[in-house]
Write a protein that holds these residues in place. Structure first.
Motif, PDB file in Angstrom:
ATOM      1  N   VAL A 167       0.845  -1.180   0.000  1.00 17.64           N
ATOM      2  CA  VAL A 167       0.000   0.000   0.000  1.00 17.64           C
ATOM      3  C   VAL A 167       0.892   1.246   0.000  1.00 17.64           C
ATOM      4  O   VAL A 167       1.947   1.266   0.623  1.00 17.64           O
ATOM      5  CB  VAL A 167      -0.913   0.003   1.242  1.00 17.64           C
ATOM      6  N   GLU A 168       0.446   2.282  -0.727  1.00 17.77           N
ATOM      7  CA  GLU A 168       1.214   3.521  -0.762  1.00 17.77           C
ATOM      8  C   GLU A 168       1.358   4.081   0.644  1.00 17.77           C
ATOM      9  O   GLU A 168       0.418   4.080   1.435  1.00 17.77           O
ATOM     10  CB  GLU A 168       0.504   4.548  -1.648  1.00 17.77           C
ATOM     11  N   ALA A 169       2.562   4.566   0.962  1.00 13.60           N
ATOM     12  CA  ALA A 169       2.799   5.132   2.284  1.00 13.60           C
ATOM     13  C   ALA A 169       1.909   6.342   2.514  1.00 13.60           C
ATOM     14  O   ALA A 169       1.381   6.538   3.605  1.00 13.60           O
ATOM     15  CB  ALA A 169       4.266   5.509   2.441  1.00 13.60           C
ATOM     16  N   VAL A 170       1.731   7.161   1.499  1.00 12.91           N
ATOM     17  CA  VAL A 170       0.869   8.339   1.601  1.00 12.91           C
ATOM     18  C   VAL A 170      -0.299   8.162   0.634  1.00 12.91           C
ATOM     19  O   VAL A 170      -0.119   8.206  -0.582  1.00 12.91           O
ATOM     20  CB  VAL A 170       1.643   9.638   1.278  1.00 12.91           C
ATOM     21  N   ASP A 171      -1.472   7.933   1.189  1.00 13.23           N
ATOM     22  CA  ASP A 171      -2.679   7.779   0.391  1.00 13.23           C
ATOM     23  C   ASP A 171      -3.126   9.169  -0.076  1.00 13.23           C
ATOM     24  O   ASP A 171      -3.480  10.011   0.751  1.00 13.23           O
ATOM     25  CB  ASP A 171      -3.768   7.126   1.239  1.00 13.23           C
ATOM     26  N   PRO A 172      -3.116   9.426  -1.386  1.00 13.37           N
ATOM     27  CA  PRO A 172      -3.510  10.755  -1.871  1.00 13.37           C
ATOM     28  C   PRO A 172      -4.921  11.140  -1.440  1.00 13.37           C
ATOM     29  O   PRO A 172      -5.206  12.322  -1.216  1.00 13.37           O
ATOM     30  CB  PRO A 172      -3.415  10.616  -3.396  1.00 13.37           C
ATOM     31  N   GLY A 173      -5.803  10.137  -1.295  1.00 16.65           N
ATOM     32  CA  GLY A 173      -7.168  10.437  -0.870  1.00 16.65           C
ATOM     33  C   GLY A 173      -7.232  10.974   0.540  1.00 16.65           C
ATOM     34  O   GLY A 173      -8.052  11.849   0.850  1.00 16.65           O
ATOM     35  N   ALA A 174      -6.364  10.468   1.428  1.00 17.28           N
ATOM     36  CA  ALA A 174      -6.335  10.958   2.802  1.00 17.28           C
ATOM     37  C   ALA A 174      -5.835  12.400   2.856  1.00 17.28           C
ATOM     38  O   ALA A 174      -6.367  13.233   3.595  1.00 17.28           O
ATOM     39  CB  ALA A 174      -5.455  10.053   3.662  1.00 17.28           C
ATOM     40  N   VAL A 175      -4.814  12.695   2.058  1.00 13.41           N
ATOM     41  CA  VAL A 175      -4.306  14.072   2.008  1.00 13.41           C
ATOM     42  C   VAL A 175      -5.349  15.003   1.407  1.00 13.41           C
ATOM     43  O   VAL A 175      -5.540  16.134   1.886  1.00 13.41           O
ATOM     44  CB  VAL A 175      -2.998  14.123   1.192  1.00 13.41           C
ATOM     45  N   GLN A 176      -6.053  14.536   0.389  1.00 14.32           N
ATOM     46  CA  GLN A 176      -7.096  15.364  -0.227  1.00 14.32           C
ATOM     47  C   GLN A 176      -8.212  15.662   0.775  1.00 14.32           C
ATOM     48  O   GLN A 176      -8.789  16.759   0.758  1.00 14.32           O
ATOM     49  CB  GLN A 176      -7.664  14.670  -1.465  1.00 14.32           C
ATOM     50  N   ALA A 177      -8.508  14.698   1.637  1.00 19.48           N
ATOM     51  CA  ALA A 177      -9.537  14.924   2.656  1.00 19.48           C
ATOM     52  C   ALA A 177      -9.144  16.077   3.584  1.00 19.48           C
ATOM     53  O   ALA A 177      -9.992  16.887   3.984  1.00 19.48           O
ATOM     54  CB  ALA A 177      -9.761  13.649   3.459  1.00 19.48           C
ATOM     55  N   LEU A 178      -7.852  16.159   3.920  1.00 16.40           N
ATOM     56  CA  LEU A 178      -7.380  17.281   4.736  1.00 16.40           C
ATOM     57  C   LEU A 178      -7.520  18.599   3.988  1.00 16.40           C
ATOM     58  O   LEU A 178      -7.910  19.623   4.559  1.00 16.40           O
ATOM     59  CB  LEU A 178      -5.920  17.063   5.131  1.00 16.40           C
TER      60      LEU A 178
END
Length: 256
Positions: free
Chosen positions: A34-45
């Motif tokens: 799994v990617e270390a940084v999920d772009p979706g999680a950052v986008q949620a911020l």
């Protein structure tokens, strides 16, 4: 009480084990990394921050629990609460309360006042600037921390999105009756989790911070309640010294 807690913990473990077994047998092969940084999680911020910046008037309250680690590793938990009334771009009233102290902060766009009711001391310093600039100056120059200060940073260029080492979507949970998306992040020696309302208004409802520099892993937990149609008026942001209160100098932080 402990027996109930233990039963709940065992139930949680059984649910996790069942979920893990189902995923392994269904895949039939090792799962891809799994990617270390999920772009979706950052986008949620980013989405949360953008929405927070649109709020011109609001009231937010928080109940906070924090842990203090003793020399022998034992952890003690303490509780506090805070209520903030905000009118962007430059008015704020905050009341911070615990069993040991109470502190009030009032900013009207021209000056900021700190007041401690138990001692009846207050300090006023001139200041003009945004709320983000205010919390930065208070912390850097006077070592005064404003509760939930990150609320004024998210959605701006100062949000530390480039310092995230890992980010993941951890599913959903209810905070009170509010279904929230749960995200977990790692930044340096700090792990933090945030629950963001999935109701269409992406408000942060819960925040958990874990300090990994201490092997005891002390945590702080903040629960947030929002009022987006507050009833405060101009007088909320004016400080009038109570009878018997004494003005004192707000000492600047010592520089090395």
């Amino acid at each position: 009480m402990f027996e109930k807690f233990l039963a709940a913990s065992l139930l949680a473990l059984s649910l996790v084990a069942t979920s893990t077994q189902a995923q392994t047998s269904a895949a039939g092969a090792p799962r891809p990394a799994v990617e270390a940084v999920d772009p979706g999680a950052v986008q949620a911020l980013k989405d949360m921050g953008a929405y927070l910046q649109t709020l011109k008037r609001f009231e937010v309250s928080t109940d906070l629990t924090g842990e203090r680690v003793l020399a022998d590793g034992q952890k003690l938990q303490h509780a506090a609460s805070a209520v903030m009334q905000v009118e962007r771009p430059n008015r704020l009233r905050a009341v911070m309360t615990s069993a040991r102290a109470e502190r009030r902060l009032v900013y009207d766009g021209a000056s900021v006042t700190l007041y401690t009711p138990m001692q009846k001391f207050y300090s006023t310093v001139p200041f003009t600037g945004t709320l983000a600039e205010l919390v930065t100056k208070l912390e850097e120059r006077y070592a005064v921390e404003v509760p939930l200060s990150d609320l004024f940073v998210w959605g701006t260029a100062d949000a530390p999105l480039d310092k995230i080492d890992s980010a993941m979507n951890a599913g959903q949970d209810f905070i009170d009756d509010d279904l929230c998306d749960h995200y977990a992040f790692r930044q340096g020696q700090i792990d933090w989790q945030i629950w963001i309302s999935a109701s269409g208004k992406p408000l942060p409802r819960k925040l958990v911070i874990t300090n990994r520099t201490d092997e005891a892993r002390p945590q702080s937990v903040s629960l947030l309640d929002w009022n987006l149609k507050p009833g405060f008026n101009n007088a909320t942001f004016k400080f009038t010294p109570p009878k018997g209160a004494m003005a004192v100098e707000l000492l600047a932080r010592k520089t090395k």
